[in-house]
Design a protein around this motif. Structure first.
Motif, PDB file in Angstrom:
ATOM      1  N   VAL A   1       1.135  -1.395   0.047  1.00  0.00           N
ATOM      2  CA  VAL A   1       0.088   0.251  -0.075  1.00  0.00           C
ATOM      3  C   VAL A   1       0.741   0.736  -0.508  1.00  0.00           C
ATOM      4  N   SER A   2       0.475   2.288  -0.976  1.00  0.00           N
ATOM      5  CA  SER A   2       0.928   2.901  -1.110  1.00  0.00           C
ATOM      6  C   SER A   2       1.287   4.049  -0.123  1.00  0.00           C
ATOM      7  N   THR A   3       1.916   4.999   0.422  1.00  0.00           N
ATOM      8  CA  THR A   3       1.813   6.373   1.468  1.00  0.00           C
ATOM      9  C   THR A   3       1.313   7.151   0.399  1.00  0.00           C
ATOM     10  N   ASN A   4       0.593   8.408   1.111  1.00  0.00           N
ATOM     11  CA  ASN A   4      -0.356   9.021  -0.022  1.00  0.00           C
ATOM     12  C   ASN A   4       0.419  10.239   0.272  1.00  0.00           C
ATOM     13  N   SER A   5       0.791  10.760  -1.283  1.00  0.00           N
ATOM     14  CA  SER A   5       2.054  12.288  -1.631  1.00  0.00           C
ATOM     15  C   SER A   5       1.392  13.625  -0.906  1.00  0.00           C
TER      16      SER A   5
ATOM     17  N   GLY B   1      -2.898  18.748   4.263  1.00  0.00           N
ATOM     18  CA  GLY B   1      -3.343  17.797   5.807  1.00  0.00           C
ATOM     19  C   GLY B   1      -4.930  17.530   5.297  1.00  0.00           C
ATOM     20  N   HIS B   2      -5.945  18.208   5.532  1.00  0.00           N
ATOM     21  CA  HIS B   2      -7.344  17.958   5.691  1.00  0.00           C
ATOM     22  C   HIS B   2      -7.321  17.462   4.299  1.00  0.00           C
ATOM     23  N   LYS B   3      -7.041  17.510   2.641  1.00  0.00           N
ATOM     24  CA  LYS B   3      -6.860  16.733   1.746  1.00  0.00           C
ATOM     25  C   LYS B   3      -6.188  15.619   1.553  1.00  0.00           C
TER      26      LYS B   3
ATOM     27  N   GLU C   1      -8.643  11.563   1.226  1.00  0.00           N
ATOM     28  CA  GLU C   1      -8.511  10.607   0.696  1.00  0.00           C
ATOM     29  C   GLU C   1      -8.085   8.639   1.144  1.00  0.00           C
ATOM     30  N   ILE C   2      -6.560   9.347   2.342  1.00  0.00           N
ATOM     31  CA  ILE C   2      -6.693   8.331   2.292  1.00  0.00           C
ATOM     32  C   ILE C   2      -8.079   7.562   2.983  1.00  0.00           C
TER      33      ILE C   2
ATOM     34  N   GLN D   1       1.694  11.354   9.393  1.00  0.00           N
ATOM     35  CA  GLN D   1       2.017  12.247   9.494  1.00  0.00           C
ATOM     36  C   GLN D   1       1.217  12.951   8.497  1.00  0.00           C
ATOM     37  N   ALA D   2      -0.126  13.191   7.493  1.00  0.00           N
ATOM     38  CA  ALA D   2      -1.468  14.055   7.403  1.00  0.00           C
ATOM     39  C   ALA D   2      -1.397  14.819   8.774  1.00  0.00           C
ATOM     40  N   VAL D   3      -1.626  14.265   9.436  1.00  0.00           N
ATOM     41  CA  VAL D   3      -2.250  14.650  11.330  1.00  0.00           C
ATOM     42  C   VAL D   3      -1.313  15.524  11.717  1.00  0.00           C
TER      43      VAL D   3
END
Length: 160
Positions: free
Chosen positions: A82-86, A113-115, A119-120, A130-132
């Protein structure tokens, strides 16, 4: 939901295939065709074809036979990584860069971060942490600048 002409035609095609395969007798086939053309909703169409396969069923004689091998001797099926969200990575990088850029990357960190979190949730990718982290760092920088401006305005107002 209301049915369209195309929906009715698809249901009729399923009924035709069922009749051709011998799953329906002539009177029942004709009755269902008449009801399909009069159907107003998807539910009515679904009731007409629910007991039929949605297309021709492959015959067993044409299906390739799998060798009878115990599962222990079959090659392992490795799951796709599973890839990491860019966007999550971008959010974290922008959040880390806020002290260096004097907070200019705080707003992109929050937006990314919200985007990324949306997507995740939709795609199941990795990178929620990472987004948080990017969101927290971005909001801290925005709050720090807001506090700095508030203190600056209050001190200017007191000195007048």
């Amino acid at each position: 939901m209301r049915a369209s002409h195309a929906d009715r035609e698809r249901a009729v095609d399923v009924l035709k295939a069922g009749f051709a395969e011998g799953r329906l007798q002539q009177p029942e086939y004709e009755q269902r065709i008449a009801r399909a053309y009069k159907a107003q909703t998807h539910a009515e169409l679904q009731m007409l074809v629910a007991d039929l396969p949605m297309g021709p069923v492959p015959q067993a004689q044409f299906m390739p036979q799998r060798p009878m091998v115990p599962p222990a001797f079959l090659p392992m099926q490795m799951p796709m990584p599973v890839s990491t969200n860019s966007s999550a990575t971008g959010s974290l990088v922008c959040g880390i860069m806020t002290p260096v850029t004097w907070g200019l990357t705080a707003i992109p960190a929050v937006i990314l971060g919200h985007k990324a979190r949306a997507e995740i949730r939709r795609t199941g990718e990795r990178g929620d942490g990472q987004a948080v982290a990017g969101l927290i760092l971005g909001w801290l920088a925005i709050g720090g600048w807001a506090l700095f401006l508030l203190v600056f305005i209050l001190s200017a107002a007191v000195n007048l």
